[in-house]
Design an enzyme around this catalytic site. Structure first.
Site, PDB file in Angstrom:
ATOM      1  N   SER A 143       0.984  -1.301  -0.221  1.00 20.32           N
ATOM      2  CA  SER A 143       0.169   0.056  -0.207  1.00 20.32           C
ATOM      3  C   SER A 143       1.092   1.371  -0.176  1.00 20.32           C
ATOM      4  CB  SER A 143      -1.077   0.384   1.333  1.00 20.32           C
ATOM      5  OG  SER A 143      -0.994   1.217   1.409  1.00 20.32           O
ATOM      6  N   TYR A 158      -1.946  -1.473  10.132  1.00 21.69           N
ATOM      7  CA  TYR A 158      -1.631  -1.326   9.107  1.00 21.69           C
ATOM      8  C   TYR A 158      -0.546  -0.757   8.574  1.00 21.69           C
ATOM      9  CZ  TYR A 158      -3.593  -1.279   4.355  1.00 21.69           C
ATOM     10  OH  TYR A 158      -4.055  -1.533   3.315  1.00 21.69           O
ATOM     11  N   LYS A 162       1.878  -3.329   6.554  1.00 21.17           N
ATOM     12  CA  LYS A 162       1.943  -3.448   5.056  1.00 21.17           C
ATOM     13  C   LYS A 162       3.476  -2.198   4.819  1.00 21.17           C
ATOM     14  CE  LYS A 162      -1.627  -3.660   3.450  1.00 21.17           C
ATOM     15  NZ  LYS A 162      -1.902  -5.221   2.631  1.00 21.17           N
TER      16      LYS A 162
HETATM   17  P1  NAI Z   1     -11.100  -6.070   0.011  1.00 19.71           P
HETATM   18  O1  NAI Z   1     -12.284  -6.001   0.525  1.00 19.71           O
HETATM   19  O2  NAI Z   1     -12.556  -5.449  -1.004  1.00 19.71           O
HETATM   20  O3  NAI Z   1     -11.233  -7.327  -0.843  1.00 19.71           O
HETATM   21  C1  NAI Z   1     -10.140  -8.133   0.221  1.00 19.71           C
HETATM   22  C2  NAI Z   1     -10.411  -9.725   0.398  1.00 19.71           C
HETATM   23  O4  NAI Z   1      -9.936 -10.452   0.509  1.00 19.71           O
HETATM   24  C3  NAI Z   1     -11.777 -10.046   0.603  1.00 19.71           C
HETATM   25  O5  NAI Z   1     -12.789 -10.617  -0.838  1.00 19.71           O
HETATM   26  C4  NAI Z   1     -11.915 -10.634   1.668  1.00 19.71           C
HETATM   27  O6  NAI Z   1     -12.690 -12.132   1.906  1.00 19.71           O
HETATM   28  C5  NAI Z   1     -10.059 -11.223   2.128  1.00 19.71           C
HETATM   29  N1  NAI Z   1      -9.966 -11.603   2.227  1.00 19.71           N
HETATM   30  C6  NAI Z   1      -9.490 -11.150   4.061  1.00 19.71           C
HETATM   31  N2  NAI Z   1      -9.044 -12.070   4.749  1.00 19.71           N
HETATM   32  C7  NAI Z   1      -8.588 -13.113   4.346  1.00 19.71           C
HETATM   33  C8  NAI Z   1      -8.084 -14.284   5.050  1.00 19.71           C
HETATM   34  N3  NAI Z   1      -8.249 -14.645   5.916  1.00 19.71           N
HETATM   35  N4  NAI Z   1      -8.066 -15.550   3.435  1.00 19.71           N
HETATM   36  C9  NAI Z   1      -8.451 -15.177   2.331  1.00 19.71           C
HETATM   37  N5  NAI Z   1      -9.186 -14.039   1.822  1.00 19.71           N
HETATM   38  C10 NAI Z   1      -9.153 -12.955   2.635  1.00 19.71           C
HETATM   39  O7  NAI Z   1      -9.990  -5.143  -0.327  1.00 19.71           O
HETATM   40  P2  NAI Z   1      -9.059  -4.509  -0.651  1.00 19.71           P
HETATM   41  O8  NAI Z   1      -8.870  -2.839  -1.041  1.00 19.71           O
HETATM   42  O9  NAI Z   1      -9.906  -5.011  -2.395  1.00 19.71           O
HETATM   43  O10 NAI Z   1      -8.076  -5.384  -0.103  1.00 19.71           O
HETATM   44  C11 NAI Z   1      -6.827  -5.600  -1.073  1.00 19.71           C
HETATM   45  C12 NAI Z   1      -5.992  -5.616  -1.104  1.00 19.71           C
HETATM   46  O11 NAI Z   1      -4.941  -4.333  -1.281  1.00 19.71           O
HETATM   47  C13 NAI Z   1      -4.988  -5.749   0.858  1.00 19.71           C
HETATM   48  O12 NAI Z   1      -3.931  -6.263   1.138  1.00 19.71           O
HETATM   49  C14 NAI Z   1      -5.211  -4.294   1.069  1.00 19.71           C
HETATM   50  O13 NAI Z   1      -4.186  -3.694   2.642  1.00 19.71           O
HETATM   51  C15 NAI Z   1      -4.845  -3.433  -0.169  1.00 19.71           C
HETATM   52  N6  NAI Z   1      -4.946  -1.938  -0.396  1.00 19.71           N
HETATM   53  C16 NAI Z   1      -6.868  -1.484  -0.649  1.00 19.71           C
HETATM   54  C17 NAI Z   1      -6.686  -0.327  -0.409  1.00 19.71           C
HETATM   55  C18 NAI Z   1      -7.688   0.393  -0.767  1.00 19.71           C
HETATM   56  O14 NAI Z   1      -7.841   1.909  -1.298  1.00 19.71           O
HETATM   57  N7  NAI Z   1      -8.759  -0.199  -0.822  1.00 19.71           N
HETATM   58  C19 NAI Z   1      -5.096   0.462  -0.718  1.00 19.71           C
HETATM   59  C20 NAI Z   1      -3.894   0.079   0.240  1.00 19.71           C
HETATM   60  C21 NAI Z   1      -3.515  -1.717  -0.344  1.00 19.71           C
END
Ligand code: NAI
Length: 277
Positions: A143, A158, A162
């Protein structure tokens, strides 16, 4: 590397950035194992993608559990054969609480998914890619929070998780020098995803699903207002894999804050207490 015809596994693929990456990889011609802890949601997402003639397989995974990662990898290899691309992307948020007030269960939750999830991916996906000798690539989702601590958000845990992902990625890149396996650390700014509700999948042994309406609403509002489409993040990842790019930033980045942090570090290195080696 060429992506068409290769096999990828993407964790956290039911939603947001993971779904964006899985979609972009499938559109580039890869076979994609879409892995997520939300079984129904990932099956529905895979069903929607496979309807467009894409080669996708929904797989249940909990990235905090080593055996679950081993099982998901085996399922992907059974269906598609050799693994070439692994995207350690699953992650959960942790914001709105001062460090002194973060409970041990909260710490375990955020480190379990965001850090141990990547460690398990490195321990199992990397050997699976290296064992056949063909070109491969690892993408770890960090991130912009990996490059600076954002004042006023109380997202220290968090951000720490990261920073760890960035460090793991740097170490992995060093260890893979001389192989045909590349590494990307994905550093998105705000992306319009469901991450604000990320604690709703919290496992029972860490306090079970949690809803913090105020904090979630603040984050959800910020991401809805400033976040970009996760599909664009997927396209950024495909570009990074094709061009073997280490840092993949995407969306808005607090450039001045990051530069100020690095200037402070450089200034500290100029003191008479240090010598270089
Ligand atoms: P999201 O919540 O839309 O998707 C995350 C997915 O990970 C979900 O489908 C969830 O079920 C799954 N998940 C959660 N715990 C899990 C586990 N123990 N095992 C397997 N799957 C699991 O969130 P997003 O934003 O798509 O997040 C994806 C990555 O991007 C994360 O690592 C987040 O920290 C990172 N990120 C997100 C940003 C944002 O602005 N949305 C910015 C920078 C990084």
């Amino acid at each position: 590397m060429e992506i068409s015809g290769k096999t990828a596994i993407v964790t956290g693929a039911a939603s947001g950035i993971g779904l964006g990456i899985a979609t972009a990889l499938a559109e580039a011609g890869a076979n994609v194992a879409m892995a997520d802890i939300q079984k129904d949601a990932v099956e529905q997402a895979a069903h929607r993608l496979s309807g467009t003639n894409k080669q996708v397989l929904p797989v249940r995974i909990d990235v905090t559990q080593e055996q679950s990662v081993i099982d998901a990898l085996a399922e992907a290899e059974r269906r598609f054969g050799k693994l070439h691309i692994a995207c350690n992307n699953a992650g959960v948020p942790m914001h709105g609480t001062r460090l002194v007030d973060v409970s041990l269960a909260d710490w375990a939750f955020v480190m379990g998914v965001n850090v141990w999830g990547v460690i398990h991916g490195i321990r199992h996906f990397v050997p699976a890619i290296l064992k056949h000798g063909e070109a491969g690539h690892i993408v770890n989702t960090a991130s912009v929070a990996a490059t600076q601590n954002r004042r006023g958000t109380n997202q220290g845990p968090y951000s720490m998780s990261k920073y760890a992902v960035l460090s793991l990625s740097e170490a992995l890149e060093h260890e893979l020098e001389g192989t045909n396996v590349g590494v990307t650390v994905l550093c998105p700014g705000p992306i319009a995803t469901n991450i604000a509700r990320g604690a709703s999948n919290r496992p029972d042994h860490l306090g079970g699903p949690q809803v913090r309406p105020t904090d979630e609403a603040v984050l959800a509002e910020r991401l809805a207002r400033t976040g970009i489409d996760p599909k664009l993040v997927g396209e950024r990842v495909v570009d990074a894999i094709r061009n073997k790019t280490f840092y993949a930033f995407v969306s808005a980045v607090p450039v001045d804050t990051i530069k100020a942090r690095h200037r402070r570090l450089e200034a500290a290195l100029e003191t008479s207490w240090t010598t270089s080696y």
